[in-house]
Scaffold this motif. Sequence first.
Motif, PDB file in Angstrom:
ATOM      1  N   GLU A  82     -20.293  -2.257  32.177  1.00  0.00           N
ATOM      2  CA  GLU A  82     -19.293  -1.197  32.105  1.00  0.00           C
ATOM      3  C   GLU A  82     -18.747  -1.258  30.689  1.00  0.00           C
ATOM      4  N   VAL A  83     -19.066  -0.219  29.898  1.00  0.00           N
ATOM      5  CA  VAL A  83     -18.720  -0.239  28.481  1.00  0.00           C
ATOM      6  C   VAL A  83     -18.047   1.054  28.052  1.00  0.00           C
ATOM      7  N   GLU A  84     -17.242   0.929  27.017  1.00  0.00           N
ATOM      8  CA  GLU A  84     -16.639   2.106  26.384  1.00  0.00           C
ATOM      9  C   GLU A  84     -17.639   2.620  25.357  1.00  0.00           C
ATOM     10  N   VAL A  85     -17.910   3.920  25.401  1.00  0.00           N
ATOM     11  CA  VAL A  85     -18.901   4.486  24.477  1.00  0.00           C
ATOM     12  C   VAL A  85     -18.278   5.599  23.648  1.00  0.00           C
ATOM     13  N   GLU A  86     -18.935   5.866  22.520  1.00  0.00           N
ATOM     14  CA  GLU A  86     -18.548   6.959  21.641  1.00  0.00           C
ATOM     15  C   GLU A  86     -19.784   7.782  21.347  1.00  0.00           C
ATOM     16  N   SER A  87     -19.578   9.010  20.960  1.00  0.00           N
ATOM     17  CA  SER A  87     -20.684   9.903  20.642  1.00  0.00           C
ATOM     18  C   SER A  87     -21.550   9.298  19.535  1.00  0.00           C
ATOM     19  N   GLY A  88     -22.866   9.376  19.706  1.00  0.00           N
ATOM     20  CA  GLY A  88     -23.790   8.870  18.714  1.00  0.00           C
ATOM     21  C   GLY A  88     -24.273   7.455  18.978  1.00  0.00           C
ATOM     22  N   GLN A  89     -23.728   6.784  19.973  1.00  0.00           N
ATOM     23  CA  GLN A  89     -24.143   5.416  20.256  1.00  0.00           C
ATOM     24  C   GLN A  89     -25.378   5.399  21.164  1.00  0.00           C
ATOM     25  N   ARG A  90     -26.051   4.259  21.171  1.00  0.00           N
ATOM     26  CA  ARG A  90     -27.192   4.039  22.059  1.00  0.00           C
ATOM     27  C   ARG A  90     -26.889   2.818  22.921  1.00  0.00           C
ATOM     28  N   ILE A  91     -27.043   2.976  24.234  1.00  0.00           N
ATOM     29  CA  ILE A  91     -26.884   1.853  25.164  1.00  0.00           C
ATOM     30  C   ILE A  91     -28.250   1.181  25.270  1.00  0.00           C
TER      31      ILE A  91
ATOM     32  N   GLY B 206     -38.111   0.650  31.800  1.00  0.00           N
ATOM     33  CA  GLY B 206     -38.914   1.840  31.528  1.00  0.00           C
ATOM     34  C   GLY B 206     -38.292   2.875  30.616  1.00  0.00           C
ATOM     35  N   VAL B 207     -37.181   2.557  29.985  1.00  0.00           N
ATOM     36  CA  VAL B 207     -36.581   3.456  29.001  1.00  0.00           C
ATOM     37  C   VAL B 207     -36.237   2.650  27.754  1.00  0.00           C
ATOM     38  N   ASN B 208     -36.224   3.343  26.622  1.00  0.00           N
ATOM     39  CA  ASN B 208     -35.964   2.671  25.346  1.00  0.00           C
ATOM     40  C   ASN B 208     -34.476   2.548  25.036  1.00  0.00           C
ATOM     41  N   GLY B 209     -33.652   2.844  25.968  1.00  0.00           N
ATOM     42  CA  GLY B 209     -32.210   2.854  25.763  1.00  0.00           C
ATOM     43  C   GLY B 209     -31.691   4.231  26.125  1.00  0.00           C
ATOM     44  N   ILE B 210     -30.408   4.366  26.141  1.00  0.00           N
ATOM     45  CA  ILE B 210     -29.767   5.627  26.515  1.00  0.00           C
ATOM     46  C   ILE B 210     -28.905   6.088  25.337  1.00  0.00           C
ATOM     47  N   ASP B 211     -29.242   7.248  24.808  1.00  0.00           N
ATOM     48  CA  ASP B 211     -28.428   7.832  23.742  1.00  0.00           C
ATOM     49  C   ASP B 211     -27.257   8.572  24.377  1.00  0.00           C
ATOM     50  N   VAL B 212     -26.088   8.446  23.761  1.00  0.00           N
ATOM     51  CA  VAL B 212     -24.865   9.041  24.309  1.00  0.00           C
ATOM     52  C   VAL B 212     -24.299  10.055  23.326  1.00  0.00           C
ATOM     53  N   ARG B 213     -23.965  11.232  23.831  1.00  0.00           N
ATOM     54  CA  ARG B 213     -23.216  12.241  23.072  1.00  0.00           C
ATOM     55  C   ARG B 213     -22.025  12.644  23.925  1.00  0.00           C
ATOM     56  N   THR B 214     -20.892  12.797  23.293  1.00  0.00           N
ATOM     57  CA  THR B 214     -19.702  13.235  24.030  1.00  0.00           C
ATOM     58  C   THR B 214     -19.115  14.469  23.365  1.00  0.00           C
ATOM     59  N   ASP B 215     -18.515  15.292  24.180  1.00  0.00           N
ATOM     60  CA  ASP B 215     -17.803  16.476  23.713  1.00  0.00           C
ATOM     61  C   ASP B 215     -16.625  16.650  24.660  1.00  0.00           C
ATOM     62  N   GLY B 216     -15.499  16.032  24.314  1.00  0.00           N
ATOM     63  CA  GLY B 216     -14.357  16.023  25.225  1.00  0.00           C
ATOM     64  C   GLY B 216     -14.737  15.237  26.474  1.00  0.00           C
TER      65      GLY B 216
END
Length: 154
Positions: A75-84, A91-101
């Motif tokens: 359980e992590v705090e994320v910001e736009s542009g980060q990769r988990i 089976g995935v290379n990570g999860i890219d995160v984008r936020t808009d509000g």
Amino acid sequence: MSTRFLGLISTTAVAALAVTGYAAQTHVRLSAAHEPVLAPRKTAGPPAPSASPKVKKDTAKDGKNLDACLDADCEVEVESGQRIPLDPKYGVNGIDVRTDGPRVVFTANGRNSKMVTSMDATIAGSGSSSTVNGLTFRPRMTKDGRIIVQVTHD
């Protein structure tokens, strides 16, 4: 016997009973008022289980440490542009995160696939989640507008 004498005896008897009854009630009240009140006894039994520390709803269990997600349980705090980051075994290379509000967009690239999902983090209590390859993502927004994502796996 005269009626007057009988009335006097009857009145005296009623008065005596009334006074005796009142005195008895008064005695009971005074006795109850002066009796000590005992504290309830504790019963011996197993100790109460210790409560596990609760994480505040406005904080993430793993803070901002995205590497805590490698095992797909975080359980992590994320910001736009980060990769988990995730272990390749999922089976995935990570999860890219984008936020808009309150809107959160997750993009996952796998061996032969790509998943893009968008969710509203303000409706986290109603079960807003997305699953890919057995990985589930649940975003929520804190009162001050930060985005916290819970990642779990099957």
